[in-house]
Design a protein around this motif. Structure first.
Motif, mmCIF file in Angstrom:
data_model
loop_
_atom_site.group_PDB
_atom_site.id
_atom_site.type_symbol
_atom_site.label_atom_id
_atom_site.label_comp_id
_atom_site.label_asym_id
_atom_site.label_seq_id
_atom_site.Cartn_x
_atom_site.Cartn_y
_atom_site.Cartn_z
ATOM 1 N N GLU A 198 7.180 12.817 27.763
ATOM 2 C CA GLU A 198 6.397 11.787 28.426
ATOM 3 C C GLU A 198 4.910 12.630 28.744
ATOM 4 N N GLY A 199 4.170 11.309 29.775
ATOM 5 C CA GLY A 199 3.545 11.685 30.320
ATOM 6 C C GLY A 199 2.481 12.162 29.244
ATOM 7 N N TYR B 275 -0.555 3.202 24.351
ATOM 8 C CA TYR B 275 -0.221 4.257 25.516
ATOM 9 C C TYR B 275 0.386 3.805 26.385
ATOM 10 N N ALA C 5 4.439 3.592 27.363
ATOM 11 C CA ALA C 5 4.608 4.060 28.962
ATOM 12 C C ALA C 5 5.797 2.971 29.824
ATOM 13 N N LEU D 170 2.977 12.454 25.287
ATOM 14 C CA LEU D 170 3.036 10.877 24.838
ATOM 15 C C LEU D 170 1.976 10.025 24.404
ATOM 16 N N PHE D 171 1.160 9.674 24.910
ATOM 17 C CA PHE D 171 -0.371 9.678 25.127
ATOM 18 C C PHE D 171 -1.044 10.345 23.649
ATOM 19 N N ALA E 133 -0.632 7.723 36.348
ATOM 20 C CA ALA E 133 -0.514 7.360 35.119
ATOM 21 C C ALA E 133 -1.018 5.654 36.235
ATOM 22 N N LYS F 251 8.194 6.652 20.297
ATOM 23 C CA LYS F 251 8.511 7.098 22.077
ATOM 24 C C LYS F 251 9.941 8.164 21.902
#
Length: 417
Positions: free
Chosen positions: A137-138, A347, A351, A141-142, A291, A132
């Protein structure tokens, strides 16, 4: 909590991940060693489940406190502590004596397994929190979460095969001693070469901050608890014991063959599960999605999972020579669907959380994960002993359905947000 320099952060993340891989290899091997060794000693399915109960219970306790420990003392401290405790647990298991009474052996192994449970979740929280803090991001990250989680499970799958092979080739005690030596060498290397870059602890971190105030995280945690309970109801005791009864003829040579076959299947299942987790972002076309799509996807996939395991439970009501190949195929399908579910959950927790609360929220979430494994482990031995394979799989279907209910509530909350 922020990383000081990107290059240092990347190097630290790689070091944490490599150490986590080594740990999970030993964790998978140890689980298979303990399960098969004590099954061949004549332990009942319910007694076998008890061997793992403290392991799972300590996962609940550890995850509740590990987020605060990491926030207070830093992520590297939790990683070092996890590796050290696993080495101590392996050495302790090598002292187990065949002359002990069954009750003494069960209590001793439970305590040592509890120590190993603490070790695993300290190491897990370190690596999952690091992603993390480092990943973009987005979709980035996944993708990073999926790669870490998928590779970890693939390594653990090799551990299942390693444990079964070691038990068949050199026996229980030499196996755990060898694993302790290798893990000790890895710990020395990690301590010697760990670069700076991971956040240090903060004296301002308070234990009361562990509890999440985000209702989405709470709903996700409940869904996670039932999801992993649905897996471990059949995975921990039921299916390995069933397969051993089908494959082994009761002789020493038959047991050795059964060890390899069971270990190979469990390893294949975990490795394939890890590969699907890593592939999940592409499968779901994550880069093209909003998202708010992901909670809805989590609901859809756990619904499919419930249908798959429910169908297997019905099939088990009609035993015959065809049942074992149907179970093998069905559990592989279950693994595929379960992996997508698990990847979505991994994820979503990152998030939903904020960088300043990442260790706290990840710890709380994995506390629920460990609670699911604890419930699933207990029900695995109990349901198999009371009602055989059909009750074992039916219980798994009920837990999967409970996960679907919670995921559906999460999707509604996220849509309204």
């Amino acid at each position: 909590m922020t990383l000081t320099e990107p290059k240092q952060g990347l190097a630290a993340y790689v070091a944490v991940t490599a150490a986590y891989w080594a740990f999970m290899l030993s964790d998978g091997a140890l689980r298979m060693l303990v399960l098969l060794h004590f099954h061949t000693l004549g332990f009942s399915p319910f007694t076998l489940a008890w061997l793992f109960l403290l392991y799972e219970f300590m996962g609940v306790v550890t995850n509740l406190s590990a987020g605060w420990i990491a926030a207070r003392f830093g992520l590297t401290s939790t990683l070092y502590a996890g590796l050290t405790l696993q080495i101590v647990a392996l050495i302790a298991l090598s002292q187990l004596s065949a002359d002990w009474a069954v009750v003494t052996s069960v209590i001793y192994v439970m305590v040592v397994q509890g120590m190993s449970g603490v070790a695993k979740d300290l190491s897990k929280m370190s690596s999952k929190s690091a992603v993390k803090l480092l990943a973009p991001e987005g979709d980035g990250l996944f993708r990073w979460v999926a790669i870490l989680t998928g590779s970890k499970n693939a390594v653990k799958g090799f551990g299942f095969l390693l444990g079964a092979a070691l038990l068949a080739l050199i026996g229980f005690t030499p196996s755990v001693i060898a694993m302790a030596i290798v893990l000790g060498a890895i710990l020395i290397g990690v301590v010697a070469f760990m670069p700076s870059g991971l956040p240090k602890g903060s004296k301002s971190a308070k234990f009361s901050q562990v509890w999440s105030k985000d209702v989405r995280i709470n709903r996700l945690s409940v869904a996670r608890m039932f999801l992993f309970g649905a897996r471990d109801v059949w995975f921990v005791v039921g299916i390995p014991v069933y397969f051993h009864a089908v494959v082994s003829d009761g002789t020493h040579a038959g047991d050795r063959s059964a060890f390899f076959l069971i270990g190979s299947f469990m390893a294949l299942w975990i490795i394939a599960y890890g590969a699907v987790q890593a592939w999940a972002p592409k499968l779901l076309k994550a880069a093209e999605r909003d998202a708010h799509d992901f909670p809805r996807l989590a609901t859809l996939w756990v619904g499919i999972l419930t249908i798959v395991i429910g169908a297997l439970a019905v099939a088990a009501l009609f035993p015959g020579p065809w049942l074992t190949p149907v179970l093998v195929a069905g559990l592989l399908v279950f693994g595929f669907v379960f992996a997508v579910n698990s990847s979505l959950h991994s994820y979503l927790i990152l998030a939903f959380t904020k960088a300043e609360r990442v260790t706290m929220d990840v710890g709380f979430y994995y506390m629920s994960n460990a609670a699911g494994r604890l419930i699933g482990t207990l029900l695995s031995g109990l349901s198999y002993q009371l009602g055989g394979l059909s009750l074992c799989l039916g219980t798994a279907a009920a837990m999967s359905a409970a996960s679907w209910v919670s995921a559906r509530q999460l999707a509604k909350l996220d849509h309204a947000a």
